[in-house]
Write a protein that holds these residues in place. Structure first.
Motif, short mmCIF file in Angstrom:
data_model
loop_
_atom_site.label_atom_id
_atom_site.label_comp_id
_atom_site.label_asym_id
_atom_site.label_seq_id
_atom_site.Cartn_x
_atom_site.Cartn_y
_atom_site.Cartn_z
N ALA A 1 0.83 -1.21 0.00
CA ALA A 1 0.00 0.00 0.00
C ALA A 1 0.86 1.25 0.00
O ALA A 1 0.57 2.24 -0.69
N ARG A 2 1.94 1.25 0.79
CA ARG A 2 2.85 2.40 0.82
C ARG A 2 3.46 2.64 -0.56
O ARG A 2 3.53 3.77 -1.05
N ASP A 3 3.91 1.55 -1.18
CA ASP A 3 4.53 1.68 -2.51
C ASP A 3 3.52 2.19 -3.53
O ASP A 3 3.84 3.02 -4.39
N ARG A 4 2.27 1.67 -3.43
CA ARG A 4 1.24 2.08 -4.38
C ARG A 4 0.99 3.58 -4.27
O ARG A 4 0.86 4.28 -5.27
N LEU A 5 0.92 4.08 -3.05
CA LEU A 5 0.66 5.52 -2.89
C LEU A 5 1.83 6.35 -3.43
O LEU A 5 1.61 7.37 -4.09
N THR A 6 3.03 5.91 -3.15
CA THR A 6 4.20 6.64 -3.68
C THR A 6 4.11 6.74 -5.20
O THR A 6 4.27 7.82 -5.78
N GLN A 7 3.81 5.61 -5.84
CA GLN A 7 3.65 5.61 -7.30
C GLN A 7 2.51 6.51 -7.74
O GLN A 7 2.62 7.26 -8.71
N GLY A 8 1.40 6.42 -7.03
CA GLY A 8 0.23 7.21 -7.39
C GLY A 8 0.51 8.70 -7.33
O GLY A 8 0.12 9.47 -8.22
N LEU A 9 1.20 9.13 -6.29
CA LEU A 9 1.48 10.56 -6.14
C LEU A 9 2.46 11.04 -7.21
O LEU A 9 2.33 12.16 -7.73
N VAL A 10 3.42 10.19 -7.55
CA VAL A 10 4.37 10.55 -8.62
C VAL A 10 3.64 10.76 -9.94
O VAL A 10 4.02 11.62 -10.74
N SER A 11 2.58 10.01 -10.15
CA SER A 11 1.88 10.08 -11.44
C SER A 11 0.93 11.27 -11.55
O SER A 11 0.43 11.55 -12.64
N LEU A 12 0.68 11.97 -10.44
CA LEU A 12 -0.26 13.10 -10.51
C LEU A 12 0.36 14.29 -11.24
O LEU A 12 1.56 14.52 -11.16
N PRO A 13 -0.46 15.07 -11.96
CA PRO A 13 0.02 16.35 -12.48
C PRO A 13 0.55 17.17 -11.30
O PRO A 13 0.02 17.07 -10.19
N TRP A 14 1.57 17.99 -11.53
CA TRP A 14 2.25 18.61 -10.38
C TRP A 14 1.32 19.48 -9.55
O TRP A 14 1.47 19.59 -8.34
N GLU A 15 0.30 20.08 -10.16
CA GLU A 15 -0.64 20.89 -9.37
C GLU A 15 -1.35 20.04 -8.32
O GLU A 15 -1.83 20.57 -7.33
N GLY A 16 -1.42 18.77 -8.61
CA GLY A 16 -2.15 17.88 -7.70
C GLY A 16 -1.50 17.73 -6.35
O GLY A 16 -2.14 17.29 -5.39
N LEU A 17 -0.24 18.09 -6.24
CA LEU A 17 0.46 17.95 -4.96
C LEU A 17 0.45 19.25 -4.16
O LEU A 17 1.00 19.30 -3.07
N LYS A 18 -0.15 20.30 -4.71
CA LYS A 18 -0.20 21.56 -3.96
C LYS A 18 -1.05 21.41 -2.70
O LYS A 18 -2.07 20.72 -2.70
N LEU A 19 -0.62 22.06 -1.63
CA LEU A 19 -1.38 22.00 -0.38
C LEU A 19 -2.58 22.95 -0.41
O LEU A 19 -3.53 22.77 0.35
N SER A 20 -2.52 23.96 -1.24
CA SER A 20 -3.60 24.95 -1.26
C SER A 20 -4.89 24.33 -1.79
O SER A 20 -4.88 23.29 -2.42
N GLN A 21 -6.01 25.00 -1.49
CA GLN A 21 -7.30 24.47 -1.93
C GLN A 21 -7.45 24.60 -3.43
O GLN A 21 -6.99 25.56 -4.04
#
Lengths: 430, 430
Positions: free
Chosen positions: A397-417
């Motif tokens: 599960a940890r590995d899956r999430l790491t991969q999933g977050l890497v695959s997001l468009p970079w805006e997807g990792l912003k903390l802002s709303q």
């Protein structure tokens, strides 16, 4: 001590069993139904959600048994036919769902339960309780983990939430990439690494701070973390290095302006030759505070309240909706809270670069979307005819999430709303 | 199914046991200490807090046992002397505290634990988990109960929180005056009245809404509540009365503009001769929405998410601080989070009219405040030498809260943000 070593059948709402009774009486209980779990929206302008709790759901379904003790309690509520049915009942349907650590978006079919109405309807509350809690915690935890980047981040929020929710929260945080937890129950039940050192009470117990530090190091070794903010932090750090020497493992600061204090502590430790002594910060940290500390010399974050309360979103907003009866799509049709009928599958589409582009949700009864390179099918079989399909580990599960977050468009990792990182597309468009 | 039928000893943070180990090694573990539980402030401009969870704390302390299974898990973490100590250990100290249903304010000594350092320190996490959760829920629930005035209010939030937290939340809501709960576990464990009828899935399961209503009434009787908003509400109400006649118990509306819908439903029911059929509203209600519905013809409120998440304050902010060692007051002295050292008692002062005027907190070692008419001593003995003092019933707690709220100055019952309803006065002034 695991609560699910007992029956989970009463961790539910009364109306599920009275619905069952009415459906048994008119014969509709045996109709084959599919119920789906999904969130209509993400909380608070979040960009993504993180699935956690699926394995706990399967535990709860396996332990959803109407023991004699449970049936005795239900006697004033249900008729004899229903009690007799429940005494013999075991879940024998199918469950599919997103694996733990997978990302989800609005309308992602995170879990689906297929079986007789009577079997599927009574699981509603316990399934939603688990997923609403665990997904809320994992979704907040993933943002904290991202903000902490490659620094160590430890879950220590047990005292701020229900004592059993605390164990589940540790597990969800670990799925989201936390390094360890303070919670011993999470270590015991799930094998999650545990950590911990000392509280202010230990210092206050002793006649001097030096005596407290000496006692702790004597017992736990030089690699321990000394809490230096009981009295004066600068003197606390000086005393710590005096007592232990420059090989002390770490110092912890739990109050005050953490950014300023971290910098001052690092400078002081370096000046004292304790260049490898780590700086641990705790005290009302959330993802924003962690991000704000990025430029400061911090080695370890300890996160409590914000983690276990979902950092402003303590519940994930998941619902459990019947979408199909005897192969016929059904949906509530009143003005609010409309849903799309019919059992659904989901695919995540990606560019050739690996960047995800959309969450494609389609009707299993309709035309399957034409496959493209980079498609990934999201739900996996979790239970077949009541038998659990081989599970995956927390590390998976940890590995899956790491991969999933890497695959997001970079805006997807912003903390802002903002909007969800991926659009959810319903296929075919209605 | 009660989790505390097993050991609660691992529902704790690792550092408590490593502190114990260090204190056993240097002999300080036997020093007599008092730890106090209090909240430095109330959340979100709240006017009062409500104590709940005390009886669950005592259950957890009684079940805080280091069984062979628990000790095996702790073997890699603790030394042999500590493991041996824990195998023989039972809590043998004293616990005093505010009874359930009592109001609390900033710095109220809600619970105090006196015993050896080694016995008191290891209870920190489980005590705080329970009180932080249960007090948060009861404090929110009391505001909802006040807003609902004399109308029926039912807790139905189980699906929005951890499955075990759900049971504790039902209990806390009942202490705060809720009428009943949907949660069967709360009925089973605590004898709380349970209620429930049907979900949209039951209507969707049937070929027509009329068939669903007929099946429900056939099984559950005319006194049942029919959910009328699956398709069109006006038609749903007409169908309900057609099928059941004017003696139908209640109709429930779970979506839409509830105020407008309640009025329209009442008018329609009256026109159909169903003048005694009640109107039940649910769907994202919180204390503000309930208050806004005061002028509408509503009979029953069903409250879910807002209740189990503490309506914006999911944790009560309680801390567990060592205040006394061997009769000597102690307190953290760094810049932030200062506390007052010394074990404390508390009295609530009242005018001759019965209106409360202040929360008077005093050092047990110092001069006792001169008694005045209308004084009420707040903490009561809960455990003596590890033996539980006869407890009080949930009904006692409900009655206590009713009395407590009546005694507050009228501003104290306002839902808007503001100062605590009573000032906390520390005696003697330092």
């Amino acid at each position: 001590m695991h609560p699910s070593s007992g029956s989970t059948a009463l961790l539910t709402d009364q109306y599920e069993l009275t619905m069952l009774q009415a459906a048994l009486a008119d014969g509709s209980a045996s109709r084959r139904c599919t119920f789906e779990v999904f969130a209509r929206r993400l909380p608070n302008g979040r960009r993504y959600g993180v699935v956690a709790g699926t394995a706990r759901v399967l535990d709860a379904v396996e332990n959803f048994r109407f023991t004699p003790e449970v049936l005795t309690h239900l006697q004033p509520i249900l008729d004899a036919e229903t009690l007799d049915h429940l005494a013999r009942w075991r879940f024998d349907g199918d469950i599919d769902g997103y694996p733990e650590g997978e990302l989800f978006f609005p309308d992602s079919p995170v879990l689906s339960v297929t079986g007789s109405f009577g079997s599927a309807v009574i699981l509603e509350t316990v399934i939603l309780s688990i997923l609403n809690h665990d997904c809320a915690i994992a979704s907040a935890a993933a943002r904290m983990r991202s903000a902490a980047a490659d620094r160590t981040i430890i879950e220590m929020g047990s005292r701020r939430t229900h004592e059993e929710a605390a164990v589940a929260a540790s597990r969800a945080a670990y799925i989201a990439g936390f390094t360890a937890t303070s919670n011993l129950g999470a270590g015991f039940r799930y094998g999650i690494p545990t950590a911990g050192t000392a509280a202010h009470a230990f210092t206050l117990l002793h006649d001097t701070e030096a005596a407290a530090f000496a006692a702790q190091v004597e017992s736990l070794g030089k690699e321990t973390t000394l809490l230096v903010d009981t009295y004066d932090i600068t003197r606390g750090i000086a005393t710590a290095i005096e007592v232990v020497g420059p090989n002390l493992g770490a110092i912890r600061i739990d109050s005050g302006d953490l950014g300023v204090l971290a910098r001052a502590a690092r400078d002081q430790l370096d000046a004292l030759g304790a260049v490898d002594t780590k700086v641990v910060l705790s005290g009302d940290l959330d993802e924003y505070a962690i991000a704000a500390l990025r430029a400061e010399p911090v080695d370890v974050y300890g996160v409590g309240t914000a983690l276990v309360t979902g950092s402003g979103a303590p519940t994930a907003g998941m619902v459990y909706k019947m979408v199909e009866v005897d192969g016929r799509p059904v949906a509530k049709r009143s003005l609010n809270k409309q849903s799309t009928g019919g059992a659904k599958g989901a695919i995540r589409r990606h560019r050739s670069t690996g960047t995800a582009t959309e969450e494609l949700v389609y009707l299993l009864s309709g035309p399957v979307p034409e496959p493209l390179d980079g498609d990934r099918t999201l739900p996996v079989p979790l239970m077949r005819s009541g038998v659990r399909v081989d599970g995956q580990s927390l590390q998976d599960a940890r590995d899956r999430l790491t991969q999933g977050l890497v695959s997001l468009p970079w805006e997807g990792l912003k903390l802002s709303q903002g909007d969800p990182a991926l659009p959810t597309v319903i296929h075919p468009h209605s």
